[in-house]
Write a protein that holds these residues in place. Sequence first.
Motif: not given
Length: 315
Positions: A204-209, A248-252, A255-259
Amino acid sequence: MAYAKDLWMRSRTILGACLLALAASLPARPADKLNVVTATTDLAALATEVGGDRVTVTSIAKGYQDPHFVEAKPSFLLTLKKADLLVVVGLELEIGWLPPLITQSGNPRIQPAAQGYFDASQFAEILEIPTAQVNRAMGDVHPMGNPHYWLDPQNGLRVAAGLAKKFSQLDAGGSAYFQQRLDDFKRRLTAASQRWDEQMKPFRGRKVITYHRSWPNFVKRFGLQVAEYVEPRPGIPPSPAHVVELIALMKRENIKLILVEPYFDLKTPQSVARATGAQVVVLLPSVGGDKNVPDYISLFDQDVKLLVQAFQQAK
Ligand SMILES: [Zn+2]
């Protein structure tokens, strides 16, 4: 005797051929079943849960297709001509392909104002309803709010309940049967939902793309956050400038998942993943997206399983 036997055999063959011809001329489906046609496989799965043996269900789109862009085929017209009920996702999801087919089918039962037209979005919680007029010139394919609402099991249940009522209107003799099937579906879905919640709890709370905005109902349900999309707007392919910002956003934000939905090209997501050390996960937005997801509950089983594996690997 041999002649008589031969004649008997021949007449049997002729009789058999006549029966076959008769069978071929009969409608393929018994007329006492409600003929339900759905725009998508998810709606077909829900209609099957509720309708059981009293309905035949056909989906126009396949589970591995982008439901915004389905190529119209002449066979769809034949399917629609015979329908007693047409079930659509609504919110303009099917606007690019379904309305002309409905008109051309000439079937008065399923025209938008008729009894046999069922807009499932009327029953669901809809997210991302635009507060300002969406400019169509921008090509946004979600101008009425997010149409991927079936990816919250609670919405699946709401649509199933709406279908049970509609089926009962069209087949009054079946109303107790539809209610009993709805209750059974609710029981199984509730038990499964508790299992999914338990499995997703650590994340819960994890960020994804995500590639497309297919998942707002899903992430709300399971407490995830979508930080950004590969598409700058729903239906608009990523530009190089957007990809640079995304990386840039993912590095900042680490974020480790792209769905990614199975019908999008993996090239951009994979190059973003290489640049950021992220993983690409092909997550199925629809029943029938592959052979492991033949029904509504197994769709969530599969997606939750894939996400849990990916989060564990992404640590
Ligand atoms: Zn969409």
